[in-house]
Scaffold this active site. Structure first.
Site, PDB file in Angstrom:
ATOM      1  N   SER A  27      -5.960  -6.009  23.569  1.00 29.78           N
ATOM      2  CA  SER A  27      -5.817  -6.971  22.484  1.00 29.78           C
ATOM      3  C   SER A  27      -4.500  -6.792  21.750  1.00 29.78           C
ATOM      4  CB  SER A  27      -6.981  -6.797  21.496  1.00 29.78           C
ATOM      5  OG  SER A  27      -6.706  -7.439  20.273  1.00 29.78           O
ATOM      6  N   LYS A  28      -4.012  -7.875  21.170  1.00 32.35           N
ATOM      7  CA  LYS A  28      -2.787  -7.802  20.371  1.00 32.35           C
ATOM      8  C   LYS A  28      -2.993  -6.924  19.143  1.00 32.35           C
ATOM      9  CE  LYS A  28       1.087 -10.798  19.224  1.00 32.35           C
ATOM     10  NZ  LYS A  28       1.611 -12.179  19.201  1.00 32.35           N
ATOM     11  N   ARG A  29      -4.246  -6.734  18.758  1.00 30.65           N
ATOM     12  CA  ARG A  29      -4.555  -5.868  17.598  1.00 30.65           C
ATOM     13  C   ARG A  29      -4.566  -4.390  17.972  1.00 30.65           C
ATOM     14  NH1 ARG A  29      -7.979 -10.220  17.201  1.00 30.65           N
ATOM     15  NH2 ARG A  29      -9.643  -9.090  18.258  1.00 30.65           N
TER      16      ARG A  29
END
Length: 494
Positions: free
Chosen positions: A260-262
């Site tokens: 995930s980009k997170r």
């Protein structure tokens, strides 16, 4: 479907929205490598049609990341080219013209149905409303259109999907087929006139002569739409054929979940800031779906470009393994010529206030002497701050964990014996230091080497891990070395 003729032309078309994802850079790398391998061109295009999310600062940062990796582009922002402009925000007239031609040819049509009307028609037919749009507006008459406009309705523009199955040979996945009617007529332009990705991406690829589209497998479901649009664009003379597609495996994180980009591991800047080498990171990103040989993991960007074959990319998801990335980077770091290593590591030392920028003659001489030894103990360039900092300061700060481990019971006796042996040395050289300490601590005190030299290493460097001890002490000089042994004696016991 026929691919455009001519040399291979690949593209990287990111949306500049904040942090740069390592998976995005892997896609850029594969497109660059395929273009270089075939002697083709690599095009960069910016998808910046969302002003709420896209920023010029993000665009500049993204381009800087490409440059840092060495992924030079042949056409695109900042260098131009024959197919510009290369920002979608500057191509509105192009899209309006293409839409007008699609409408005129009958490949596209205006659709006035509201979501509520579509749901009602599905329900009346005993169908699941989740099936979405039902292609009902294909037969809208001129009178109905006039009535809708009189009501103040806005029309979206949809592409008329073909009634046949859509198939293609994927570079990575082989034959892929979507059944007829599996994809409803989709929106190209919003009611307010804003063109959507589903339109602008294929139009730009067509007008820029892109022959091969290499992108993430998460976009696989949108490919039938692009194939249908390409057929329409070819029919009206905008495209000269359909590009070849290759859908790259996803990059996974912990727990076999999509990275995930997170997830902090997904942030490309983390690796650059830590001091990964561009060639080390290119090497590891390349391995996220491809290999140069079964028994070889380490290679240069040039070697990758020479060997890269997109048809050999693995279709299975690739897991981002930080330990492996670090190991590969460390291998590249060790292979650097000493002068190159120094030029790359000096900014990290200067940033920490340990050396001048550029280093003074004395600091440069110290770096020249210690560099070959330090390279063997480093993973990333920023490691130099902790590993070599003790050589560039008057006083060393001893790590509490190192003190607990090595400056406990019996350490005082070791430090006293070391000081006495070193004070009496007639010459301050690495061999003399080594001989004196071994005689005093191993033979004189009867200590095992780890017990004998651990306290000395911590006293001199502040850490349990350092470059080779005797060489480090020679570089420090007699005065600083003895001062540090004395200081450590003040906190040691026994």
């Amino acid at each position: 479907m026929t691919a455009p003729a001519g040399p291979v032309r690949t593209r990287f078309c990111p949306s500049p929205t904040g942090t740069v994802h390592v998976g995005v850079m892997r896609a850029a790398l594969y497109n660059w490598a395929y273009a270089r391998h075939t002697g083709g061109q690599f095009v960069v295009r910016i998808e910046d049609t969302d002003p709420a999310r896209n920023t010029l600062e993000s665009e500049r940062h993204l381009l800087d990341c490409l440059r840092w990796l060495g992924l030079n582009w042949d056409e695109g922002p900042e260098i131009g080219g024959p197919h510009g402009p290369y920002r979608q925000s500057e191509r509105s007239d192009v899209y309006r013209d293409v839409v007008a031609r699609l409408l005129e040819s009958g490949h596209a049509y205006e659709s006035f149905s509201t979501p509520e009307e579509v749901n009602a028609r599905r329900a009346a037919a005993g169908q699941d409303p989740k099936l979405g749009y039902d292609n009902a507006d294909r037969t809208t008459t001129d009178a109905q259109r006039a009535a809708f406009l009189a009501e103040g309705r806005e029309a979206v523009v949809r592409l008329r999907m073909p009634d046949a199955d859509l198939t293609w040979h994927d570079h990575v996945r082989g034959e892929v087929r979507f059944a007829a009617a599996a994809v409803p007529d989709f929106v190209l332009v919003r009611g307010n006139g804003t063109p959507l990705y589903t339109l602008v991406n294929p139009v730009d690829d067509a007008l820029m002569g892109i022959t091969d589209v290499l992108r993430g497998e998460d976009l696989l479901s949108s490919t039938p739409r692009q194939l249908a649009l390409y057929a329409a664009l070819t029919d009206i003379g905008v495209a000269s054929g359909t590009p070849r597609f290759g859908h790259l495996p996803l990059v996974m994180g912990e727990g076999n979940k999509k990275l995930s980009k997170r997830d902090p591991q997904s942030n490309f800047d983390v690796y650059r800031d830590r001091g990964f080498l561009p060639e080390g990171l290119v090497n590891y990103l390349a391995l996220l779906g491809w290999s140069i040989a079964e028994d070889r993991d380490v290679f240069s960007p040039e070697e990758m470009a020479a060997a890269f074959d997109v048809d050999s990319v693995n279709a299975n998801a690739a897991r981002f393994d930080l330990k492996k990335a670090e190991a590969i980077n460390a291998t590249h770091l060790r292979a650097l010529p000493v002068d190159e290593f120094i030029s790359r590591v000096a900014p990290y030392l200067a940033g920490a206030g340990l050396v001048a920028d550029p280093p003074t003659a004395e600091q440069a001489a110290t770096l020249q002497a210690i560099a070959p030894l330090a390279q063997e103990r480093m993973i990333v360039l920023s490691d130099a701050v902790g590993l070599l900092g003790f050589l560039f300061t008057e006083d060393v700060e001893i790590d509490p964990a190192a003190a607990d481990k090595q400056l406990g019971a019996g350490a005082g006796e070791v430090l006293d014996a070391a000081s006495a042996a070193l004070e009496a040395l007639p010459e301050w050289t690495t061999p003399a230091i080594e001989t004196a300490l071994k005689e005093a601590l191993v033979e004189g005190l009867g200590r095992k080497p780890r017990q004998a030299f651990g306290p000395v290493r911590v006293a001199v460097s502040g850490r349990t891990v350092s470059p080779p001890l005797y060489e480090s002490m020679e570089l420090l000089g007699r005065e600083l070395t003895l001062a540090r042994l004395d200081a450590a004696r003040g906190i040691a016991t026994g």
